[in-house]
Design a protein around this motif. Structure first.
Motif: not given
Length: 288
Positions: A86-93, A207-217
């Protein structure tokens, strides 16, 4: 939240979080019966198969004061899937962590410690469900994306990335220090790059690591964390070049119930400063 349990193997505890669309790999809660549960959330690219990722949870377990719960966050380690998140965001974590807590721990509030990216996740947990958290430690993390660009760092070849990460993580590792400690630095680089190889051949690894980095942004709780009424301990290091002193002080100022403490060791002060673990343990238990 409707959450179902599924054990994939006796040696690999996995929780099916139906509402989150995840099979979450977790360890714990591990510790003395009756001890309070401490959920630990780790940093960028963490993987519980990794010696680097295990350091902080193992140090906390060694105190024998908590039942420590730790897990691979979405897109990382043995948690599945790593794509289509889905859409990268820290709220999802944060929602993932809360759903896991609901299932494993029940409705009682629990203690939390978030390090680096994990600290950003705990910030979001404090916004989404402050009633679930008794006390929270936020270490080496900022309230927004105004920190070192880890997404750009991860575009570099592994050895160059490791060298930059290690010197940025502690700004006392100046060019002079690097020259005088070249053998030690190379050993550190070799250890980190070897650790990063875990899981790199698995589907969805990048892809999993990229998702986390994008969420951080896109992380930003600067307008929401001020409503937090949970006791919070903010920790930082003045030589941390990833989460700066300015960002650490900003986080403390935003959270009206927070206390601020400084440690040695830069971004890795959570494992390098011998005062950190006893201090944090005492603070977490101070209201018990």
């Amino acid at each position: 939240r409707r959450v179902l349990f599924r054990s994939v193997a006796a040696t690999m505890p996995v929780m099916r979080l139906e509402t989150r669309g995840l099979d979450v790999y977790y360890e714990g809660p591990t510790g003395p019966p009756g001890a309070p549960v401490l959920m630990v959330l780790l940093g960028t690219a963490s993987d519980l198969r990794s010696l680097v990722s295990k350091q902080l949870p193992e140090l906390l377990k060694s105190k024998g004061l908590f039942r420590v719960l730790v897990f691979d966050q979405r897109g990382l380690g043995r948690t599945q899937p790593k794509v289509g998140l889905g859409e990268p965001c820290v709220a999802a974590y944060a929602a993932d962590a809360l759903a896991l807590a609901d299932t494993l721990l029940g409705p009682e509030p629990f203690l939390t410690l978030g390090y680096s990216f994990g600290g950003c996740v705990v910030q979001e947990m404090l916004v989404q469900a402050p009633h679930r958290v008794r006390r929270a430690v936020l270490s080496a993390c900022a309230p927004d994306a105004n920190t070192y660009r880890m997404d750009l760092l991860w575009q570099l070849p592994p050895e160059e990335r490791a060298r930059k990460l290690l010197t940025q993580a502690d700004t006392s590792r100046t060019p002079q220090w690097q020259s005088e400690n070249a053998v030690q630095l190379q050993l550190m680089v070799d250890f980190v790059t070897s650790d990063w190889k875990l899981g790199e051949s698995e589907e969805g690894y990048a892809e999993g690591r990229k998702f986390q980095l994008q969420a951080r942004l896109v992380h930003d709780v600067s307008s929401t964390l001020s409503s937090c009424n949970v006791p919070v301990l903010v920790t930082g290091s003045v030589t941390d070049g990833i989460c700066s002193e300015v960002s650490t002080r900003q986080l403390h100022a935003l959270c009206p119930t927070s206390e601020l403490r400084w440690y040695q060791g830069g971004h890795a002060h959570v494992t390098l400063d011998p005062k950190y673990i006893p201090d944090v343990a005492a603070w977490l238990l101070s209201a018990e």
